[in-house]
Scaffold this active site. Structure first.
Site, short mmCIF file in Angstrom:
data_model
loop_
_atom_site.label_atom_id
_atom_site.label_comp_id
_atom_site.label_asym_id
_atom_site.label_seq_id
_atom_site.Cartn_x
_atom_site.Cartn_y
_atom_site.Cartn_z
CG ASP A 141 -0.19 -0.14 2.53
OD1 ASP A 141 1.03 0.13 2.57
OD2 ASP A 141 -0.79 -0.53 3.54
CE1 TYR A 183 0.23 -6.66 12.04
CE2 TYR A 183 -1.23 -5.87 10.31
CZ TYR A 183 -0.23 -5.64 11.23
OH TYR A 183 0.29 -4.39 11.34
#
Length: 897
Positions: free
Chosen positions: A121, A341
């Site tokens: 990202d 996560y």
DNA sequence: GCAAGGTC
């Protein structure tokens, strides 16, 4: 034989370095520690495109560098906050990341190639360039490549390694721009607000914990978040409930215990006579006929796999925990290996995940084991649907290891783990199936309906006790054409309700929709609202803005700087940044434009800082309690006399300043420019009219909202700035005489004044009475150049431990004294001064919305249920006060209550 | 002492 190529691989976090190493090496990894505490080294061999690689895989901890101002701008009082828009900034590795830097440097020295495995990202791309900078610094010949992957699964990772690309500078630039904008506006406004307000108010009345002097921070995520809370609160306060009427019909079958309610097809009518008429027709013909009985199968689908924000929204509602705590517990569960996560936008599982095997870990559990077994054996299994979001870096949140609840887990942690497990199992289950029946009836041509639901297969609902399917299960057996007489036939009255108070779930959802914060930071932004004392949470876990929070938003509204707090602020910044990421615009151009725009807003805010002080002062009913008179505050409001002259002239009603003020007599003022200060005869006698360019001109400045915007030396901010001199104010007044509005205003004020009010209220030379305690005022002074528009007064009441020492705005004082001329703060905006004029008029004291009013937006609407309806933005207008019914102010500021 | 974004 050619030597193997040594490759340094870097991931964004240790867990990803470990996972990728494991997959690429086929579980053949050697691990060693490094000089960075959390960032170990994974060694393995790898073959790609016929080349043999010696891989060392390490990691960073998010951003390696921080943007900061050059040292001369770091001290808060070392420069003007406005300078922060041009101050030099640089990126540096902060002290707590220097071991991470050292680790990279050590590894980079011995490698030929650097492969960047950071999250795919924008932030990841930016971190990649930070890593490149550090590594190239010690090894300029490094061959730098970027690995792009969609998920941490073997297929994607091998493909990435065999198709390395170059890092994307556009993405990294976009983040650089965001950082710089955030830093400049955040630091400048935070310093401005804090330095302006911190020492001016008695913050002990606020719930700030142990903090004596608050930091009144500003941030491009903080303020839009605050804005959402304030908007909702104001909408609720402005709501005017409207009555409505509806026909209630129920039917009870002969042997059924409970009656079944029917809903009127018209739902409700706001017209009482019309509703009554229809009701009476029904009463005259009460026999109901069943028109239609319809049945159909309904499915209720399981939830999508959990993304971070979905987890927060659902868990905060079902488990009644704050988002911030949820994230903290999730982080602990992740670090101990129990869940995946916890910061992910992804709500769909990639094809490579063996979800049934994951469910299989849970078959032993007494609570959800049976359901997990049914998923494993396929009788309950259905591949989860996806919600359409994928951050290409992390899977949805799911359990990675079974636990019945470890001994050292707090209750909340157990509940969160259970929620995550149940959410996962539910997502992997078949939909619930029900049969819905809808019955439509007619009574005297009025239609009514009801429906009932029979749940036939609960499926995922069995493992997900946090929600049910609801519905009505006591539908009587009715046939089409059947007729019955109702058990109840009533005309009932209801009333419209204001919108609900903002829950944490709603706030998270709103922030998400406006793009405020990221999945990893939304909870932090909400927590910051609470920590700063801008917002409180009540026992129902809903949010309400504090006085300070409302004052801050209210002030920027009145300054006409609504873009500084409206919820779309962040989105606008993001839009521009996205153009950089796309390569459509340069970082420099976007930065320059943004910084210029915010700089202009900052200067405007600085010029109108009096409005900020005023909003805070008005919200704090106790007002400003300075430790002593500021040395700069030396002149009488009425005549600009020095304190010495004032004390002498005030005769018997005055007391020595030193005695009344704890012995801290203020310094005498400097010699007045051009002999501008006059003696105190006017006020001393109280009979003569107050000729007053001195005060009039100040008042002119104060009443200048919305006018004279072509006068460069005139503040167009409703308050004269600190530097405004008597001279320039006089000039403004003189100019004003030649114009319509300004001249009218000046004349209006000339009819009555603060001084006249004092005289009139007493009819003698005595000072007025303290409006708070009714005692004689011992001292009164205001409107000095340093404190324009303000008035300090003292009475003998020992309410503050010595003497009552208070602060008021001059026109507020005027109003309380019944001085009919008090139009100062709101100028020509229809603000009535004085008690008589003030009643029933829009914009009386504390209305706080003169900016909107001044633009001719006083159309509050008939009911004013929504601020948005009045002015086109959600908090842009106002409704009628719900205490007195008069529009133009909020109930909490009601002057008529 | 300040932002927001990573992450431990």
């Amino acid at each position: 034989m050619s030597r193997a190529c040594k490759v340094l691989n870097v991931a964004e976090k240790p867990s990803v370095a470990k996972e990728i190493s494991k997959i690429l090496s086929n579980n053949n990894v050697r691990y060693s520690q490094s000089c960075a505490r959390y960032n170990g080294l994974h060694y393995f061999a790898y073959n790609a495109n016929g080349t043999h690689y010696d891989m060392v895989f390490t990691s960073v901890l998010g951003h390696l560098m921080e943007l900061e101002f050059d040292s001369r701008y770091k001290k808060w009082r070392g420069c003007s906050p406005a300078e922060l828009y041009n101050a030099a900034v640089s990126k540096r590795v902060p002290p707590d990341k220097q071991d991470v830097q050292r680790n990279l440097e050590q590894q980079a020295r011995g490698c030929q190639k650097l492969v960047l495995w950071l999250d795919c990202d924008r932030e990841g791309e930016n971190i990649a360039f930070e890593v490149i900078e550090v590594c190239k610094h010690v090894n300029p010949r490094l061959d730098v490549r970027r690995a792009r992957f969609s998920a941490l699964i073997p297929r994607d990772l091998h493909t990435a390694m065999n198709n390395l690309i170059l890092p994307n500078q556009h993405d990294a630039n976009a983040v650089d721009a965001r950082q710089e904008i955030d830093l400049r506006i955040g630091a400048s406004f935070t310093r401005f607000q804090t330095l302006l307000l911190q020492d001016r108010f008695d913050w002990s009345t606020m719930d700030l914990g142990d903090v004596e002097k608050p930091i009144i921070s500003y941030g491009p995520c903080q303020f839009p978040t605050l804005g959402l809370v304030v908007q909702r609160a104001w909408e609720i306060e402005a709501h005017v409930s409207e009555p409505f009427w509806y026909i209630h019909v129920s039917y009870k079958a002969p042997k059924e215990p409970k009656a079944c309610d029917f809903t009127w097809d018209r739902a409700r009518l706001f017209d009482h006579p019309a509703a009554t008429m229809l009701y009476e027709i029904c009463v005259e013909n009460p026999r109901a006929t069943v028109l239609k009985v319809e049945g159909r199968e309904r499915k209720r689908w399981p939830p999508f796999p959990l993304s971070t924000l979905e987890m927060q929204k659902k868990a905060t509602m079902y488990l009644r925990m704050p988002g911030e705590r949820i994230m903290k517990l999730a982080e602990e569960l992740y670090q101990a290996g129990f869940i995946s996560y916890p910061r992910t936008e992804t709500d769909i599982f990639a094809q490579g995940f063996d979800l049934q095997a994951m469910a299989g870990e849970h078959t032993q559990d007494a609570r959800w084991g049976r359901h997990a077994q049914a998923i494993v054996d396929g009788s309950m299994w259905l591949r989860p649907r996806g919600g359409g979001h994928d951050d290409k870096a992390h899977p949805p949140i799911h359990p990675t290891k079974y636990s019945a609840g470890e001994n050292d887990w707090a209750q909340d942690k157990k509940r969160l783990y259970e929620f995550i497990v149940r959410s996962f199992l539910a997502a992997c289950s078949k939909p619930a199936i029900g049969f819905e029946t809808t019955v439509r009836i007619a009574m005297a041509d009025e239609g009514f309906h009801t429906s009932g639901l029979m749940v036939q297969e609960r499926n995922w609902l069995e493992v997900y006790p946090f929600t049910g399917w609801g519905g009505n299960d006591n539908l009587p057996p009715l046939q089409e054409g059947q007729q019955f007489l109702p058990a109840d036939l009533l005309l009932k009255q209801g009333a419209t309700q204001p919108p609900p108070r903002l829950s944490e779930r709603d706030l998270i959802a709103l922030m998400e929709s406006f793009g405020i914060g990221t999945d990893a930071t939304v909870a932090d932004h909400i927590q910051k609202q609470l920590d700063r004392g801008y917002v409180h949470k009540d026992s129902n876990l809903t949010f309400w803005p504090s006085d300070l929070g409302q004052a801050l938003v209210g002030a920027y509204r009145r300054m006409d700087l609504e873009n500084l707090w409206l919820p779309d602020l962040r989105g606008k910044i993001e839009q521009n940044i996205t153009a950089v990421a796309r390569g459509a615009r340069t970082k420099e151009a976007v930065l320059q434009e943004a910084v210029q725009a915010f700089h202009a807003d900052f200067l405007a805010a600085q010029q109108k800082q009096g409005l900020l002080e005023a909003e805070v002062a008005l919200r704090f009913r106790r007002g400003l309690i300075p430790p002593e008179f500021p040395p700069s505050l030396t002149a009488c409001v009425v005549c600009d006399a020095t304190l010495q002259a004032l004390l002498a002239a005030c005769g018997p009603s005055s007391r020595p300043q030193a005695a009344a003020n704890g012995g801290n007599a203020p310094r005498p003022p400097p010699a007045p420019p051009g002999g501008g200060r006059r003696g105190c005869t006017a006020r001393g006698g109280g009979r003569q009219p107050p000729p007053g360019p001195g005060w009039q001109s100040r008042r002119h400045g104060a009443g200048n909202v919305g006018g004279n915007d072509d006068d460069s030396d005139d503040n167009d901010n409703g308050w004269p700035g600190p530097s405004q001199s008597t001279q320039s104010a006089r000039g403004a007044q003189a100019r004003g005489r030649g114009r319509g509005i300004a001249a009218t205003r000046a004349r209006g004020r000339a009819r009555g004044s603060f001084a006249q009010g004092l005289g009139a209220s007493q009819g003698s030379g005595a000072l007025p009475r303290c409006p708070m305690h009714g005692l004689e005022v011992l001292h009164l002074t205001s409107n000095t150049a340093a404190n324009p528009g303000r008035c300090y007064y003292k009475c003998a009441h020992p309410s503050e431990g010595h003497a009552c020492l208070r602060f008021k705005w001059v026109d507020e004082w005027d109003a309380e004294m019944g001085n009919s001329s008090a139009g100062g703060r709101h100028g020509n905006l229809g603000r009535g001064g004085g008690r008589q004029a003030g009643r029933g008029q829009a914009g009386n004291r504390g209305c706080g919305h003169s900016a909107a009013a001044g633009r001719g937006q006083e159309n509050w609407g008939a009911h004013g249920n929504s601020f948005a309806s009045a002015t086109g933005h959600p908090a842009g207008g106002g409704g009628a006060c719900f205490k007195c019914g008069v529009p133009g102010h909020f109930a909490r500021d009601c002057p008529n209550a």
